[in-house]
Write a protein that holds these residues in place. Structure first.
Motif, PDB file in Angstrom:
ATOM      1  N   VAL A 178       0.808  -1.105   0.020  1.00  0.00           N
ATOM      2  CA  VAL A 178       0.012  -0.037  -0.080  1.00  0.00           C
ATOM      3  C   VAL A 178       0.994   1.043   0.049  1.00  0.00           C
ATOM      4  O   VAL A 178       1.976   1.180   0.777  1.00  0.00           O
ATOM      5  N   ALA A 201       2.320   4.578   1.178  1.00  0.00           N
ATOM      6  CA  ALA A 201       2.282   5.502   2.112  1.00  0.00           C
ATOM      7  C   ALA A 201       2.068   6.984   1.765  1.00  0.00           C
ATOM      8  O   ALA A 201       1.449   7.867   2.393  1.00  0.00           O
ATOM      9  N   ASN A 210       1.638   9.524  -1.898  1.00  0.00           N
ATOM     10  CA  ASN A 210       1.341   9.841  -3.217  1.00  0.00           C
ATOM     11  C   ASN A 210       2.360  11.044  -3.947  1.00  0.00           C
ATOM     12  O   ASN A 210       2.457  11.787  -2.911  1.00  0.00           O
ATOM     13  N   ALA A 214      -0.119  12.646   1.697  1.00  0.00           N
ATOM     14  CA  ALA A 214      -0.280  11.399   2.351  1.00  0.00           C
ATOM     15  C   ALA A 214      -1.520  10.629   1.568  1.00  0.00           C
ATOM     16  O   ALA A 214      -2.237  11.222   1.039  1.00  0.00           O
ATOM     17  N   GLN A 215      -1.343   9.358   1.465  1.00  0.00           N
ATOM     18  CA  GLN A 215      -2.289   8.383   0.877  1.00  0.00           C
ATOM     19  C   GLN A 215      -3.560   8.606   1.291  1.00  0.00           C
ATOM     20  O   GLN A 215      -4.587   8.549   0.428  1.00  0.00           O
ATOM     21  N   GLU A 216      -3.876   8.912   2.394  1.00  0.00           N
ATOM     22  CA  GLU A 216      -5.217   9.143   2.932  1.00  0.00           C
ATOM     23  C   GLU A 216      -5.799  10.316   2.458  1.00  0.00           C
ATOM     24  O   GLU A 216      -7.076  10.530   2.530  1.00  0.00           O
ATOM     25  N   GLN A 217      -5.056  11.405   2.158  1.00  0.00           N
ATOM     26  CA  GLN A 217      -5.664  12.546   1.487  1.00  0.00           C
ATOM     27  C   GLN A 217      -6.256  12.707   0.157  1.00  0.00           C
ATOM     28  O   GLN A 217      -5.703  12.031  -0.765  1.00  0.00           O
ATOM     29  N   ASP A 218      -7.444  13.228  -0.002  1.00  0.00           N
ATOM     30  CA  ASP A 218      -8.037  13.278  -1.292  1.00  0.00           C
ATOM     31  C   ASP A 218      -7.140  14.146  -2.237  1.00  0.00           C
ATOM     32  O   ASP A 218      -6.647  15.263  -1.866  1.00  0.00           O
TER      33      ASP A 218
END
Length: 168
Positions: free
Chosen positions: A101, A103, A105, A136-140
């Motif tokens: 995955v 971490a 982008n 961050a990968q979680e960020q849209d």
């Protein structure tokens, strides 16, 4: 001795007042005779398209030259002509973890620029300029794009500016 100093001071002042010495606090010194720059609208050829990025980049490059050089911006028949294409505008995964995955982008823009000098044709060139930022990968992506794009465009613009005036 005093007469020599006085003569040197008078000649130096005369030269400075007549404009023989050209100095810019930004370090940009155009070639002799180059007074105008034409920066055409950049075109977006990247597969991922933001409808505003080509216009935003064009304006950023124009503003950089207006702020940091004494060249006059014209819409046609410039002494120097800058054209460009956005050839990459993408997001790719970086820092793959053990679970495969990402971490982070990476948001990347690459611009292909053609520089033509109508007064000194041998100085023309074509070059790609790339800038990127990670998020961050979680960020849209939309939120990341809105936050990072102004910085990327400013950096690309400065790279173009430095390449053009740095070659002089």
């Amino acid at each position: 001795m005093n007469r020599t100093r006085a003569a040197v001071c008078v000649v130096g002042a005369a030269l400075a007042l007549t404009g023989c010495f050209r100095y810019s606090f930004t370090g940009s010194r155009p070639l002799p005779g180059v007074e105008t720059i034409q920066i055409d609208q950049f075109v977006n050829l990247a597969p991922l398209v933001n409808p505003n990025v080509a216009n935003d980049l064009s304006e950023q490059v124009r503003n950089t030259f207006l702020r940091q050089s004494n060249l006059k911006l014209v819409t046609r028949e410039g002494d120097v002509v800058v054209t460009g294409q956005i050839v990459r505008y993408e997001v790719t995964p970086r820092n793959i973890t053990a679970g495969e995955v990402a971490a982070l982008n990476e948001f990347r823009i690459t611009v292909k620029v053609k520089y033509e000098n109508t007064l000194f044709p041998d100085l023309g060139w074509t070059q790609e300029f790339t800038q990127f930022e990670t998020f961050a990968q979680e960020q849209d992506f939309t939120a990341a794009e809105n936050a990072l794009l102004p910085t990327l465009l400013e950096r690309v613009s400065l790279d173009i500016f430095n390449k053009i005036l740095g070659d002089w």
